[in-house]
Design an enzyme around this catalytic site. Sequence first.
Site, PDB file in Angstrom:
ATOM      1  N   CYS A 146       4.573  14.184  -7.761  1.00 15.20           N
ATOM      2  CA  CYS A 146       3.681  15.121  -8.455  1.00 15.20           C
ATOM      3  C   CYS A 146       2.713  14.332  -9.321  1.00 15.20           C
ATOM      4  O   CYS A 146       3.139  13.479 -10.105  1.00 15.20           O
ATOM      5  CB  CYS A 146       4.498  16.069  -9.324  1.00 15.20           C
ATOM      6  SG  CYS A 146       3.493  17.022 -10.473  1.00 15.20           S
ATOM      7  N   HIS A 181       0.814  -1.226   0.000  1.00 20.50           N
ATOM      8  CA  HIS A 181       0.000   0.000   0.000  1.00 20.50           C
ATOM      9  C   HIS A 181       0.846   1.274   0.000  1.00 20.50           C
ATOM     10  O   HIS A 181       0.365   2.363   0.351  1.00 20.50           O
ATOM     11  CB  HIS A 181      -0.975  -0.016   1.186  1.00 20.50           C
ATOM     12  CG  HIS A 181      -1.986  -1.127   1.078  1.00 20.50           C
ATOM     13  ND1 HIS A 181      -2.729  -1.566   2.144  1.00 20.50           N
ATOM     14  CD2 HIS A 181      -2.369  -1.892   0.032  1.00 20.50           C
ATOM     15  CE1 HIS A 181      -3.520  -2.564   1.750  1.00 20.50           C
ATOM     16  NE2 HIS A 181      -3.329  -2.780   0.473  1.00 20.50           N
TER      17      HIS A 181
END
Length: 253
Positions: free
Chosen positions: A129, A121
């Site tokens: 970005c 995860h």
Amino acid sequence: MKMIRLSKRLMLRLKSAESVVAFTGAGISAESGVPTFRGADGIWAKMRPEELASMAGFLKNPDLVWQWYAHRKRVIADVEPNAGHRALVDMERLFPHVTVITQNIDNLHRRAGSSIVHELHGNIERNYCMKCGTTYANEAVLAAAGVPLCDACGGTIRPDVVWFGEMLPEEEWDRSLRAAQSADLFFSIGTSSVVYPAASLPLTAKMQGAYLVEINPEPTPLTGRADEFLQGPAGDILPMICTCAEQERRAMT
Ligand code: BV8
Ligand code: ZN
């Protein structure tokens, strides 16, 4: 510390196992001071996961989501791996192959020194970005007031974690699946086993012949399917398992 008895079957597996998998959730970091998700003081007690850990939640209220991740980044920066994390490092001395598969984004397995860690995860110490992919360390994003923006293109930066509704990182998933399918001994540690596809790994391993051991102070949806349930905190039980494995495997040499 409550004495836990290990079954004969587990002792035999500790003696013969070649490849061991440790599958972990928030519970293994609880003793380090990282709040769990569904525990009473858990993060989710106050907010619904889908709201914050999702693209929809982020687009709806990026400020709130960033405040939440900034808070968790600071909490995690102030804690240390505990005896449970360290015991999994110690296991690398006892068994030929040890793989850690974690749902945790807290980087504590790496900081403890585990050699093979598959982060299903993501990792809260990484950011990128959303427009150009430029990566950022926490120092840079925590210095920003509000939602951090990309120096290169002005795009919005997000934490490198998997949100609900998002696919897991393919390589991490493939490696985790292979490790589960070839495990002799599979420990499911400190997880409520409700988030998928991660929660499918313990039974995948069992179906391939692994001996499935669950370690948790509370029963979970997995408990009824595990070969053995060791009820208690990971920080107590994992070091004990290492001691037993050492004795069993020493007797072998
Ligand atoms: C996807 C990162 C598909 C972000 C996380 C219906 C059925 C099945 C599945 C679904 C469904 N509806 C939706 C889904 C999919 C969804 C899902 O599983 N939802 C659940 C809630 C039903 N899954 C997804 O969305 C996944 N993606 O499916 O994509 C897809 C397909 C096609 C195209 C596109 C997409 C992505 C899931 C990943 C989400 N991100 N985290 C962040 O952290 O901010 S999940 C996050 O929550 C954690 O990573 C972890 O996985 C989970 C929390 O669980 P635990 O770690 O187990 O923690 P918890 O607090 O619940 O339990 C702690 C346990 O420890 C307790 O049992 C406690 O007793 C125990 N404990 C306490 N102290 C100790 C201890 N144990 C030992 N020692 C102690 N001292
Ligand atoms: Zn950018």
